[in-house]
Design an enzyme around this catalytic site. Structure first.
Site, mmCIF file in Angstrom:
data_model
loop_
_atom_site.group_PDB
_atom_site.id
_atom_site.type_symbol
_atom_site.label_atom_id
_atom_site.label_comp_id
_atom_site.label_asym_id
_atom_site.label_seq_id
_atom_site.Cartn_x
_atom_site.Cartn_y
_atom_site.Cartn_z
ATOM 1 N N ASN A 173 1.235 -16.710 2.012
ATOM 2 C CA ASN A 173 0.171 -16.311 2.938
ATOM 3 C C ASN A 173 -1.153 -16.730 2.308
ATOM 4 O O ASN A 173 -1.633 -16.075 1.385
ATOM 5 C CB ASN A 173 0.211 -14.794 3.166
ATOM 6 C CG ASN A 173 -0.930 -14.320 4.048
ATOM 7 O OD1 ASN A 173 -1.676 -15.132 4.599
ATOM 8 N ND2 ASN A 173 -1.063 -13.009 4.189
ATOM 9 N N TRP A 174 -1.687 -17.823 2.816
ATOM 10 C CA TRP A 174 -2.924 -18.349 2.214
ATOM 11 C C TRP A 174 -4.162 -17.584 2.665
ATOM 12 O O TRP A 174 -5.279 -17.859 2.183
ATOM 13 C CB TRP A 174 -3.075 -19.844 2.558
ATOM 14 C CG TRP A 174 -2.162 -20.740 1.762
ATOM 15 C CD1 TRP A 174 -1.275 -20.352 0.790
ATOM 16 C CD2 TRP A 174 -2.059 -22.170 1.853
ATOM 17 N NE1 TRP A 174 -0.627 -21.454 0.288
ATOM 18 C CE2 TRP A 174 -1.091 -22.583 0.911
ATOM 19 C CE3 TRP A 174 -2.691 -23.138 2.646
ATOM 20 C CZ2 TRP A 174 -0.741 -23.924 0.742
ATOM 21 C CZ3 TRP A 174 -2.341 -24.471 2.470
ATOM 22 C CH2 TRP A 174 -1.381 -24.863 1.522
ATOM 23 N N LYS A 175 -3.999 -16.665 3.608
ATOM 24 C CA LYS A 175 -5.130 -15.852 4.084
ATOM 25 C C LYS A 175 -6.303 -16.767 4.488
ATOM 26 O O LYS A 175 -6.073 -17.831 5.049
ATOM 27 C CB LYS A 175 -5.505 -14.803 3.032
ATOM 28 C CG LYS A 175 -4.277 -13.981 2.611
ATOM 29 C CD LYS A 175 -4.602 -12.755 1.822
ATOM 30 C CE LYS A 175 -3.315 -11.996 1.481
ATOM 31 N NZ LYS A 175 -3.546 -10.751 0.788
ATOM 32 N N HIS B 271 -0.201 -7.712 9.458
ATOM 33 C CA HIS B 271 -0.639 -7.658 8.057
ATOM 34 C C HIS B 271 -1.637 -6.511 7.881
ATOM 35 O O HIS B 271 -2.445 -6.248 8.770
ATOM 36 C CB HIS B 271 -1.275 -8.989 7.640
ATOM 37 C CG HIS B 271 -1.434 -9.089 6.162
ATOM 38 N ND1 HIS B 271 -2.464 -8.455 5.490
ATOM 39 C CD2 HIS B 271 -0.671 -9.688 5.212
ATOM 40 C CE1 HIS B 271 -2.315 -8.681 4.191
ATOM 41 N NE2 HIS B 271 -1.243 -9.433 3.993
ATOM 42 N N GLU C 65 -4.282 -6.306 6.285
ATOM 43 C CA GLU C 65 -5.704 -6.684 6.399
ATOM 44 C C GLU C 65 -6.127 -6.734 7.864
ATOM 45 O O GLU C 65 -7.283 -6.445 8.191
ATOM 46 C CB GLU C 65 -5.929 -8.026 5.681
ATOM 47 C CG GLU C 65 -5.867 -7.832 4.169
ATOM 48 C CD GLU C 65 -5.407 -9.035 3.368
ATOM 49 O OE1 GLU C 65 -5.341 -10.149 3.916
ATOM 50 O OE2 GLU C 65 -5.104 -8.846 2.172
ATOM 51 N N GLU D 174 4.783 -4.403 2.205
ATOM 52 C CA GLU D 174 3.599 -4.666 1.380
ATOM 53 C C GLU D 174 2.805 -3.374 1.221
ATOM 54 O O GLU D 174 1.985 -3.027 2.091
ATOM 55 C CB GLU D 174 2.707 -5.716 2.054
ATOM 56 C CG GLU D 174 3.382 -7.061 2.249
ATOM 57 C CD GLU D 174 2.371 -8.207 2.326
ATOM 58 O OE1 GLU D 174 2.519 -9.146 1.551
ATOM 59 O OE2 GLU D 174 1.431 -8.128 3.148
ATOM 60 N N GLY E 104 -3.488 -7.770 -3.737
ATOM 61 C CA GLY E 104 -4.680 -8.337 -4.374
ATOM 62 C C GLY E 104 -5.249 -7.500 -5.499
ATOM 63 O O GLY E 104 -6.382 -7.714 -5.922
ATOM 64 N N SER F 25 0.718 -8.515 -5.018
ATOM 65 C CA SER F 25 0.531 -8.976 -6.396
ATOM 66 C C SER F 25 1.793 -9.602 -7.000
ATOM 67 O O SER F 25 2.051 -9.476 -8.198
ATOM 68 C CB SER F 25 -0.003 -7.838 -7.277
ATOM 69 O OG SER F 25 -1.283 -7.419 -6.793
ATOM 70 N N GLY G 255 0.388 -13.710 -1.654
ATOM 71 C CA GLY G 255 -0.981 -14.076 -1.330
ATOM 72 C C GLY G 255 -1.576 -14.974 -2.405
ATOM 73 O O GLY G 255 -1.311 -16.173 -2.463
ATOM 74 N N GLY G 256 -2.379 -14.389 -3.296
ATOM 75 C CA GLY G 256 -3.142 -15.158 -4.281
ATOM 76 C C GLY G 256 -2.334 -16.205 -5.031
ATOM 77 O O GLY G 256 -2.758 -17.362 -5.155
HETATM 78 P P1 13P Z 1 -1.429 -10.781 -3.019
HETATM 79 O O1 13P Z 1 -0.168 -11.523 -3.432
HETATM 80 O O2 13P Z 1 -2.681 -11.574 -3.251
HETATM 81 O O3 13P Z 1 -1.459 -9.407 -3.593
HETATM 82 O O4 13P Z 1 -1.342 -10.611 -1.428
HETATM 83 C C1 13P Z 1 -0.169 -10.115 -0.879
HETATM 84 C C2 13P Z 1 -0.240 -10.261 0.585
HETATM 85 O O5 13P Z 1 -1.032 -9.610 1.243
HETATM 86 C C3 13P Z 1 0.640 -11.250 1.215
HETATM 87 O O6 13P Z 1 0.636 -11.122 2.596
#
Ligand code: 13P
Length: 266
Positions: free
Chosen positions: A9-11, A93, A95, A167, A173, A214, A235-236
């Protein structure tokens, strides 16, 4: 046997100018036929990523979709507009729940739209820190599942390759993860909620449950050592080819071990 899935997930990162090259690098560094790989870039990068991944056996996903197919919805993107650009979609998600106030009922409508449009959904669920600390995590996630899934057809969801990502919001994050044991207990609670609360019975066993929050190449093996966890939504770390290579390599080891345990070729 459920597939092993590593979904990126590159957000709100990358641009149309650099996303294709990053996707191609990741594809080349993660060639493992036993692992299902998916990259979910921002909408504006979907075409570049799709073009970079032609013939590479890596899925392309959107990070959201509207529940209607067309109309006066400024700033939104429909499933029909994603046709030819994406075959997966992340829904619900945390977010988006936090910033766009997406409700379980709305996420349920998006889920129905994704399935009827041939988009493979990854439904995200997870509790806030105070909900975990007060012992309500399972109840919160079960409520999210009931709210999004009631009214959705189980056979259509299973046939459409429905995936759930657990999640925990406090792990996203932050560099802090759930323990593997807690994540595995939640994955089992999720399948139990599908089987009992939603009346899915045995079909619940077919649903892959990913862990997200994470995840890195250094910690993914702990999660995948748990039989109830079928991969990661990342994510990251998913923006770093070295990290993706490490995570997919770990998943491939687990895929082969699980296949061997079931007496099947990987
Ligand atoms: P991180 O891996 O950056 O914690 O993000 C997780 C996430 O929200 C994937 O959708």
């Amino acid at each position: 046997m459920r597939p092993l899935i590593i979904a990126a997930n590159w957000k709100m990162n990358t641009t149309p100018a650099d996303a294709g090259e990053l996707a191609a690098t990741i594809a080349a560094r993660t060639e493992e036929p036993t692992v299902t790989r998916v990259i979910c870039p921002p909408y504006v990068c979907l075409a570049a990523v799709r073009d970079a991944l032609v013939g590479k056996n890596v899925g392309v996903g959107a990070q959201n979709v509207h529940h209607e197919l067309a109309g006066a919805y400024t700033g939104e993107v429909s499933a029909s507009q994603l046709n030819g650009l994406a075959t997966w979609v992340i829904l619900g998600h945390s977010e988006r729940r936090r910033d766009q106030f997406e409700s379980d009922a709305l996420i349920g409508k998006k889920l129905a739209r994704a399935i009827s449009s041939g988009l493979r959904p990854i439904l995200c669920v997870g509790e806030l820190l105070d909900e975990r600390e007060s012992g309500r995590a399972v109840e919160v996630v079960a409520t999210q599942l009931r709210g999004a899934l009631a009214g959705n057809d189980v056979d259509a969801l299973i046939g459409g390759g429905f995936v759930i990502a657990y999640e925990p919001v406090w792990a996203i994050g932050t560099g802090r993860t759930a323990s593997a044991a807690d994540a595995a207990a939640m994955a089992e609670a999720i399948r139990a909620a599908l089987a009992a609360d939603l009346g899915w019975g045995k079909a619940a066993d077919a649903v892959p449950v990913l862990y997200g929050g994470s995840v890195t190449s250094a910690n993914i093996a702990e999660f995948l050592a748990e039989h109830s966890i079928d991969g990661g939504l990342v994510g990251g770390a998913s923006l770093k080819p070295d990290e993706m290579a490490g995570m997919v390599a770990s998943a491939a080891v687990v895929a082969k071990a699980r296949a061997a345990a079931e007496g099947k070729p990987a």
